[in-house]
Every structure is written in C-alpha cells, then in structure tokens.
Design an enzyme around this catalytic site. Sequence first.
Site, PDB file in Angstrom:
ATOM      1  N   ASP A   1       0.830  -1.184   0.058  1.00 19.88           N
ATOM      2  CA  ASP A   1      -0.155  -0.043   0.151  1.00 19.88           C
ATOM      3  C   ASP A   1       0.831   1.188  -0.161  1.00 19.88           C
ATOM      4  O   ASP A   1       1.667   1.454   0.956  1.00 19.88           O
ATOM      5  CB  ASP A   1      -0.713  -0.062   1.323  1.00 19.88           C
ATOM      6  CG  ASP A   1      -2.160   0.435   1.148  1.00 19.88           C
ATOM      7  OD1 ASP A   1      -2.499   1.606   0.537  1.00 19.88           O
ATOM      8  OD2 ASP A   1      -3.247   0.092   1.732  1.00 19.88           O
TER       9      ASP A   1
ATOM     10  N   HIS B   1     -10.469  -2.725   4.986  1.00 14.61           N
ATOM     11  CA  HIS B   1     -10.394  -1.916   6.242  1.00 14.61           C
ATOM     12  C   HIS B   1     -11.315  -0.554   6.423  1.00 14.61           C
ATOM     13  O   HIS B   1     -11.146   0.048   7.479  1.00 14.61           O
ATOM     14  CB  HIS B   1      -8.930  -1.653   6.559  1.00 14.61           C
ATOM     15  CG  HIS B   1      -8.416  -0.851   5.463  1.00 14.61           C
ATOM     16  ND1 HIS B   1      -8.426  -1.001   3.940  1.00 14.61           N
ATOM     17  CD2 HIS B   1      -7.943   0.460   5.656  1.00 14.61           C
ATOM     18  CE1 HIS B   1      -8.135  -0.081   3.415  1.00 14.61           C
ATOM     19  NE2 HIS B   1      -7.883   0.892   4.114  1.00 14.61           N
ATOM     20  N   ASP B   2     -12.044  -0.168   5.333  1.00 13.29           N
ATOM     21  CA  ASP B   2     -12.708   1.095   5.725  1.00 13.29           C
ATOM     22  C   ASP B   2     -14.340   0.676   5.498  1.00 13.29           C
ATOM     23  O   ASP B   2     -14.920   1.695   5.866  1.00 13.29           O
ATOM     24  CB  ASP B   2     -12.432   1.884   4.157  1.00 13.29           C
ATOM     25  CG  ASP B   2     -10.990   2.394   4.111  1.00 13.29           C
ATOM     26  OD1 ASP B   2     -10.392   2.708   5.222  1.00 13.29           O
ATOM     27  OD2 ASP B   2     -10.652   2.710   3.065  1.00 13.29           O
TER      28      ASP B   2
ATOM     29  N   ASP C   1      -2.992   4.608  -2.452  1.00  8.60           N
ATOM     30  CA  ASP C   1      -4.229   5.191  -1.640  1.00  8.60           C
ATOM     31  C   ASP C   1      -4.677   6.258  -2.200  1.00  8.60           C
ATOM     32  O   ASP C   1      -4.069   7.268  -2.489  1.00  8.60           O
ATOM     33  CB  ASP C   1      -3.468   5.282  -0.228  1.00  8.60           C
ATOM     34  CG  ASP C   1      -4.430   5.669   0.736  1.00  8.60           C
ATOM     35  OD1 ASP C   1      -5.374   4.983   1.263  1.00  8.60           O
ATOM     36  OD2 ASP C   1      -4.350   6.960   1.297  1.00  8.60           O
TER      37      ASP C   1
ATOM     38  N   GLU D   1      -6.889   3.624  -5.618  1.00 12.19           N
ATOM     39  CA  GLU D   1      -8.018   3.722  -4.675  1.00 12.19           C
ATOM     40  C   GLU D   1      -8.779   5.081  -5.536  1.00 12.19           C
ATOM     41  O   GLU D   1      -8.448   5.999  -5.431  1.00 12.19           O
ATOM     42  CB  GLU D   1      -7.821   4.050  -3.445  1.00 12.19           C
ATOM     43  CG  GLU D   1      -9.405   3.821  -2.784  1.00 12.19           C
ATOM     44  CD  GLU D   1      -9.044   4.511  -1.238  1.00 12.19           C
ATOM     45  OE1 GLU D   1      -9.867   4.283  -0.446  1.00 12.19           O
ATOM     46  OE2 GLU D   1      -8.155   5.350  -1.069  1.00 12.19           O
TER      47      GLU D   1
HETATM   48  C1  GLC Z   1      -7.926   5.575   2.067  1.00  9.34           C
HETATM   49  C2  GLC Z   1      -7.705   4.373   3.202  1.00  9.34           C
HETATM   50  C3  GLC Z   1      -8.217   4.753   4.410  1.00  9.34           C
HETATM   51  C4  GLC Z   1      -7.355   6.018   4.823  1.00  9.34           C
HETATM   52  C5  GLC Z   1      -7.476   7.123   3.774  1.00  9.34           C
HETATM   53  C6  GLC Z   1      -6.553   8.325   3.967  1.00  9.34           C
HETATM   54  O1  GLC Z   1      -9.117   5.841   2.003  1.00  9.34           O
HETATM   55  O2  GLC Z   1      -8.178   3.335   2.472  1.00  9.34           O
HETATM   56  O3  GLC Z   1      -8.032   3.924   5.247  1.00  9.34           O
HETATM   57  O4  GLC Z   1      -8.049   6.662   6.068  1.00  9.34           O
HETATM   58  O5  GLC Z   1      -7.420   6.603   2.503  1.00  9.34           O
HETATM   59  O6  GLC Z   1      -5.323   7.709   3.847  1.00  9.34           O
END
Ligand code: GLC
Length: 564
Positions: A106, A338-339, A207, A265
């Site tokens: 990541d 994880h979100d 990310d 993402e």
């Molecule tokens: C992404 C991650 C999340 C994080 C955010 C800021 O959405 O998946 O867990 O809090 O980015 O880095």
Amino acid sequence: MNSVQANEQQTPWWKSAVIYQIYPRSFLDTNGDGVGDLRGIIQKLPYIKSLGVDAIWLGPICSSPNDDMGYDVSDYRQIMTEFGTMADFDELMSLAKAAELKVIVDLVLNHSSDEHSWFIESRSSRDNPYRDYYIWRDAKGNGEPSNWESVFSGSTWEFDEASGQYYLHLYSRKQPDLNWENPEVRRELFNVVQFWIDKGVDGFRLDTITTISKAPDFPDAPVVDSTRSRQPATQYYMNGPRMMEYLREFHDVLLSDPALVTIGEAPGATPLQALDLIDSKAGVMDMVIQWEHTEADPGTGGKWGPEWWTVPHFRKIMSAWQRGLAGKGWNTLYLNNHDQPRAVSRFGDDAKYHSESAKMLATCIHLLQGTPFVYQGEEIGMTNVAFASIGDYRCVETLNMYQKERAAGVSDATLMERIHRKSRDNARTPMQWTGKPNGGFTGAKPWIAVNPNYAAINVEKQEDDVLSVLNYYRKLIALRKSNPVIVHGSYADVDTNSDWVYAFKRSRDGTELLCINNFSANDIPFRAPLPSNADSIEVIIGNYEDDYARSVRPFETRVYRYRT
Ligand code: GLC
Ligand code: CA
C-alpha cells in the site's frame, strides 16, 4: 486452441488472481505487544496459501505515528517499528516468493504524516526549501482559505501559528496533503516507488490516488447543508485538472512493467471515470478500487446516516460496472476492506443465517468478472462489533465524528448506534484464530479489543468443519482455477422478478454459469431459468446441501453450470 483462448493465455497474472488483504496491525502479534507484526504474517503464510489465493495486499507498513493507522507515513523507506524491521520484510518477501504468493504494498502518496521530515521542514518557516512540498495558503478574510470539509470531519485547513498560514489536509490534520504541483515532490515520490520496486514487490495499491490534483484556486464549495460550517468539496479535489498528467508520468516512467499490478483507490469514481484510468490500451493503471457499491446505502446524512440499501440498487451498480468495463478495463470485486463495516453484518445476517449469508455474499462477488479481494477474517465470516463506549474505538474518522456531533448536542446513544453500524473499526478488530483468550491474536492486551464472538467464530473451529465458511471460500477460490468462464466469461443480468434475488449469467465458448443469490431471510419462489436445450446441468457450488428447484431459501446461493 482458438484465437480467443490464445489471447486469454496472454492474460496478466492479476486477472485470474484472488488477492488476500492483510491489515497487519490486527493480523497476528508474535512479540506480545498487542500489535500485529510482519513475523505474524510470516507465521501465517501457510494458512494464507491454504486458501488458494495468489497474492497478498499488505496494508501500510511504513513508519507512522498511527494517527490514521499507517495511512500517515513519517518515513517511506522504513518499516513501522511496531511491525518489525526491514530484515523481517525481506524475509517475508522471499518466503512469499517461495510460496508463489505475490506481494502488493500500500503506498500513501496523496499525503504524508505531519511528522515526516519534509513536513517538519516545511512548517519551520515560509522560506524553507521544503515549504512548497505541501499546500500552504493565506487566510481568506479572517478565516480559512476555503469552506472545504475534511473527509474526517472539520475543516481541510489547519492554521499554523508560527508561520501564519494554513496547510491543506483532506483527511486528518496529521495528514497534510503533498503538493504534487511541485516537480520536486513528484521526483521524491518516484524515488519512493522505485525503492519498493527494487525491494521486489509485485505491485502497489495506491491510496486515495484520485485526489492528488486540486483545483488550483481552491474555490468555496456550494452550500449543500446550511447547518454545517464546512461543505463537501470533492468536485474540487477528486479527478482534478492535472491528475491524469501526473499518473501518466508515473505510469510511463515506473509502472508500465506488465508484471507489476497497480490498483488505485478511486472513491467516487463512476465506470466512465474509471476507464480513463484503467483502459487496457490508454490507461495509467490496472484496476481501481471503486466505492460506488459500498456507498449505495447512505441516506441524507452521508456515511453515518440511516440506510436504504436495496438489492435492485446494488444490482444496478454492479451491472453498470460489469457492462461498463467489459472488454476495456478490469474490475476489482469486494465487499469488505479496512474502511468498510463487515459485509455479513451489513448485507447479510450475522446471527441466524450467519454461515448461509457469508457464503452467499462471497459467491455473488467471486462469480462476477474481475479480481476478487478477500479481506482478513471475511473468510470465516467475521462480524461487526458493538463496543459499549467510545473509549474502545481507535479509528480517527470515528473519533472525530463522535466529538464533533457530541459538541453539536447529539446524544451518545445515537452516535454509538451509528458507530456500531458504520465504524471502520468493525473491520479492524483482531483476526480470530482460535477460541483462546483474545482469539489467539495476542498474549497481551490487544491495541483494540477482540470481538467477543471469537469463541464461536474462529479459524481453528472452522478448519475441521467441511461445511464452514472457511472451507467454502477454499472451494470457491479453487473453482476459479478450474473454470476459465469465471475469469473470462461475458456477463449478463438475469431478470428475477424479485427485489431480493440477484442473478446473473457468465458465458464463454458454449459454457454457461448461472449464479443466483437470495439477499433475504425469506423463501422466495423462483425457478432457475435454465435453457431447455442445456446439457449436463450441474450445481457447482451452493450453500444448501440439496438442490431445491422451486424456490430460493434464506440467503441461498447456487451456481449452475451447463453447456449450450
Ligand atoms: C484511504 C484508506 C483509508 C485512509 C484514507 C487516507 O481511503 O483506505 O483507510 O484513512 O485513504 O489515507
Ligand atoms: Ca507485535
């Protein structure tokens, strides 16, 4: 071999793969400090391998003060002390290679931690050479440079007394956004990516990569909610004006090696926007993690508001992605990460039909076209948790929301109900390995409490039970390997005449799969629409022992295979 099959042979590894996502902090603690670590992952490689998956995605492992659990990086070239050392990482890499498991890391490049040396320099004075590594602006009038609301509540702007300016943070105030406009910053980030390529990783999860370019004049966002002092402003920082230019540069210089997988993402992306990024010919990455189906449930209150999730709406979104990317790009498939709260609690039934609904959700996702992701604990049907007090929670988004709403007079009970439903900590409680204290995750006090249902839901218990959720996942993952139609077949919606049943077909070279999923706890009259000229019909996987053709039972899933 026909030309279609020959083409399929050229398929990059990640299209036929299943990816297992690890949240290292909650996976396994081996040194008794209550925090999961790299040696815990090493110890569990045989378990991961036993699932039949092809790759692991490691949540952030770089040095971090953990304001946002590793998504706030203070050194991109060091392993977080609690997780171990670079030697541990190197060992993990070589053992994973030996086990033929690919490793995806990541990378958090939209922002760093405020404890990164770049930011410490940057905030030290207005003429520091690192000043321009971050996004600093003067006050507008007497206030913040714009009315933007942070993803984690409050303003996106934080005032720095010493230097008299504000810096931008889309996420927490300890996650200042890097200034990608500055070519020096891009060069630094290139070097970070190169560092991890040199370490031998097989790919990256990038990310929040669609937020790297912001509207340069930082305009105020329109007031959509006059009760809020700040307003959502995603239109000014998602898919911004220079995003494609930056990503093209990254792709062409660093990431075009077909052996490397890049997964960006992309919250808020539509299939069309996604195609800009991942078009198999002109794109700048391989896949995106889209959020549309996981955001299919908020009411007017945004993420935390009351839900109105319905199967037709979900089906509409999934079909739009299946059709929209077909032949041009490649989907990621997931319900958990994880979100997100745990899918079995959110879309299934985590009590009476726990096992049935966990298996149904898995089948529905794995039978679509794309690369399935399994998030740790999903394979045993881990559920949401309902801690009694806000003091038991760790997630910065949850804590900030609670604080802000309490200050605005909302009751603790109301807020705890929301948190039980939606907090990211639902997905972050420790992995439940055994029925022993703390689910076998740690011998110490874990950094976040274990879900109290660990005695009923754990890996050890499910290992020996042929009908367990765990063994169902193994079967499902294996099916993908023996049925090319799952990877390559075309997708078509099947009309079910029911607001609770989602069915679809996959077809390739005369082989067809029909996948039927009941998202309700009721028996629903339904006859599988099998073509009358179909040959050798069989049910290749399902969550009820016998095949009952007149209806679909509570949370039933069934996949027929036949030749046409
Ligand atoms: C992404 C991650 C999340 C994080 C955010 C800021 O959405 O998946 O867990 O809090 O980015 O880095
Ligand atoms: Ca540890």
